[in-house]
Scaffold this motif. Structure first.
Motif, PDB file in Angstrom:
ATOM      1  N   GLY A   1       6.897  20.718   6.513  1.00 16.00           N
ATOM      2  CA  GLY A   1       8.008  21.259   6.234  1.00 16.00           C
ATOM      3  C   GLY A   1       9.254  19.970   7.290  1.00 16.00           C
ATOM      4  O   GLY A   1       8.916  18.766   7.322  1.00 16.00           O
ATOM      5  N   GLU A   2      10.321  20.450   8.003  1.00 13.52           N
ATOM      6  CA  GLU A   2      11.442  19.642   8.223  1.00 13.52           C
ATOM      7  C   GLU A   2      10.792  19.216   9.770  1.00 13.52           C
ATOM      8  O   GLU A   2      10.229  20.386  10.985  1.00 13.52           O
ATOM      9  N   PRO A   3      10.740  18.017  10.559  1.00 12.79           N
ATOM     10  CA  PRO A   3      10.283  17.694  11.390  1.00 12.79           C
ATOM     11  C   PRO A   3      11.414  18.110  12.762  1.00 12.79           C
ATOM     12  O   PRO A   3      12.809  17.919  12.096  1.00 12.79           O
TER      13      PRO A   3
ATOM     14  N   GLY B   1       6.071   7.681  15.818  1.00  5.43           N
ATOM     15  CA  GLY B   1       6.482   7.457  15.461  1.00  5.43           C
ATOM     16  C   GLY B   1       6.428   8.801  13.895  1.00  5.43           C
ATOM     17  O   GLY B   1       5.188   9.117  14.114  1.00  5.43           O
ATOM     18  N   TYR B   2       7.298   8.991  13.512  1.00  9.22           N
ATOM     19  CA  TYR B   2       7.191   9.885  11.971  1.00  9.22           C
ATOM     20  C   TYR B   2       7.388   9.625  10.827  1.00  9.22           C
ATOM     21  O   TYR B   2       8.732   8.976  10.806  1.00  9.22           O
ATOM     22  N   SER B   3       6.960   9.163   9.936  1.00  9.08           N
ATOM     23  CA  SER B   3       7.092   9.268   8.616  1.00  9.08           C
ATOM     24  C   SER B   3       6.954  10.648   7.545  1.00  9.08           C
ATOM     25  O   SER B   3       6.030  11.151   7.630  1.00  9.08           O
ATOM     26  N   ARG B   4       7.899  11.021   6.267  1.00 11.70           N
ATOM     27  CA  ARG B   4       7.896  11.685   5.855  1.00 11.70           C
ATOM     28  C   ARG B   4       6.298  11.668   4.490  1.00 11.70           C
ATOM     29  O   ARG B   4       6.941  11.374   3.494  1.00 11.70           O
TER      30      ARG B   4
ATOM     31  N   ASN C   1      -2.191  -0.100  15.388  1.00  7.23           N
ATOM     32  CA  ASN C   1      -1.472   1.110  15.372  1.00  7.23           C
ATOM     33  C   ASN C   1      -2.678   2.223  15.246  1.00  7.23           C
ATOM     34  O   ASN C   1      -3.629   1.679  14.863  1.00  7.23           O
ATOM     35  N   VAL C   2      -2.316   3.166  15.906  1.00  4.56           N
ATOM     36  CA  VAL C   2      -3.253   4.573  14.757  1.00  4.56           C
ATOM     37  C   VAL C   2      -2.161   5.039  13.728  1.00  4.56           C
ATOM     38  O   VAL C   2      -1.387   5.364  14.766  1.00  4.56           O
ATOM     39  N   THR C   3      -2.174   5.731  12.429  1.00  3.65           N
ATOM     40  CA  THR C   3      -2.009   6.046  11.504  1.00  3.65           C
ATOM     41  C   THR C   3      -2.591   7.223  11.186  1.00  3.65           C
ATOM     42  O   THR C   3      -4.030   7.644  10.955  1.00  3.65           O
ATOM     43  N   ILE C   4      -2.256   8.394  11.863  1.00  2.71           N
ATOM     44  CA  ILE C   4      -2.011  10.060  11.307  1.00  2.71           C
ATOM     45  C   ILE C   4      -2.191  10.424   9.811  1.00  2.71           C
ATOM     46  O   ILE C   4      -0.935  10.972  10.093  1.00  2.71           O
TER      47      ILE C   4
ATOM     48  N   HIS D   1       0.963  -1.092  -0.428  1.00  2.31           N
ATOM     49  CA  HIS D   1       0.162  -0.322  -0.350  1.00  2.31           C
ATOM     50  C   HIS D   1       0.914   1.197  -0.055  1.00  2.31           C
ATOM     51  O   HIS D   1       2.098   1.297   0.176  1.00  2.31           O
ATOM     52  N   GLN D   2       0.420   2.619  -0.411  1.00  2.00           N
ATOM     53  CA  GLN D   2       1.249   2.863  -0.742  1.00  2.00           C
ATOM     54  C   GLN D   2       0.573   4.862   0.133  1.00  2.00           C
ATOM     55  O   GLN D   2      -0.780   5.118   0.476  1.00  2.00           O
ATOM     56  N   HIS D   3       2.263   5.593   0.450  1.00  2.00           N
ATOM     57  CA  HIS D   3       1.875   6.345   1.878  1.00  2.00           C
ATOM     58  C   HIS D   3       2.264   7.520   0.964  1.00  2.00           C
ATOM     59  O   HIS D   3       3.559   7.207   0.682  1.00  2.00           O
ATOM     60  N   ASP D   4       1.352   8.070   0.531  1.00  2.00           N
ATOM     61  CA  ASP D   4       1.734   9.698  -0.344  1.00  2.00           C
ATOM     62  C   ASP D   4       2.104  11.095   0.514  1.00  2.00           C
ATOM     63  O   ASP D   4       2.704  11.531  -0.035  1.00  2.00           O
TER      64      ASP D   4
END
Length: 252
Positions: free
Chosen positions: A123-125, A93-96, A113-116, A57-60
């Protein structure tokens, strides 16, 4: 001879393309269940049984994810070597984004999990008090027992009320809250919108003037509108209530 070679090349190209897997959008991935959506976020509750796998699956877009229980997952990103991801209960966690992957539960643990998904440019984390992304910690200002001298009587009280600044981007500011008291938590003044995310095993109530009290349990979320007064009420005193607040800086 040349037409034959050309035909063979076209046939090979078609065959390779036919074999390449196609990533599905997240809403069409059966393990992702849409829980909430507005102009700022799309929130999915994710559950993958033991010894199972998601579809490719795609995370855009960028996203924040929160583990509901411990996790031991194989993260198979398309075009990259597989990696093992071990997470503790409540880990953030955080993903771009910008990739497709499969999540496999080869270790035999259920993956919840919960994905938001964050629908505005981020911008920059930047890490604050916890290492969420690669990079240094910055400007950490916690409230909790670690900030107090060990012999201070209030240290025991502070252990029961801990607020940690996790990380931020240009768009969001994320804090974690761990409370072991019967407590009312609110913020005064004109505040941006927030997303409340309740962690596994916790339950709380949110009171908003003119509305019915809302009960929110583990893995559930609630959008707290900008400039609207709200109060989070935790049950205490014999168990920790854990939740995240994600502030959306530009919301009005």
């Amino acid at each position: 001879m040349k037409p034959l070679l050309c035909s063979a090349f076209l046939l090979l190209t078609f065959s390779l393309n036919a074999q390449a897997p196609t990533a599905v959008p997240i809403p069409k991935q059966p393990n992702h269940h849409l829980d909430f959506e507005n102009d700022y976020v799309r929130v999915f509750r994710v559950s993958v049984p033991a010894h199972d796998a998601t579809l490719l699956h795609q995370h855009d877009v960028p996203y924040v994810y929160v583990a509901l229980g411990p996790a031991d997952v194989i993260n198979a990103i398309q075009g990259k070597p597989e990696a093992r991801l071990v997470m503790s209960d409540g880990q953030v966690g955080y993903s771009r984004g910008g990739f497709a992957h499969i999540a496999r539960t080869d270790a035999g643990l259920v993956f919840n999990n919960v994905t938001i998904e964050l629908l505005h440019p981020q911008g920059e984390p930047r890490n604050l008090c916890e290492k969420i992304i690669d990079g240094p910690l910055n400007g950490c200002q916690n409230s909790g027992s670690n900030t107090l001298p060990p012999d201070l009587p209030l240290r025991a009280l502070a252990k029961a009320l801990a607020i940690k600044q996790l990380f931020e981007t240009e768009e969001i500011f994320v804090t974690s809250h761990s409370i072991a008291l019967k407590q009312s938590y609110s913020e005064s003044g004109s505040q941006p919108s927030r997303l409340l995310v309740v962690e596994e095993g916790s339950e709380l109530h949110v009171d908003i003037p003119g509305e019915s009290s809302k009960s929110v349990g583990g893995g559930e979320v609630l959008w707290l509108e900008a400039r609207k007064k709200w109060t989070i009420v935790t049950p205490g005193p014999h168990k920790f209530t854990r939740f995240l607040l994600i502030q959306f800086k530009g919301s009005k």
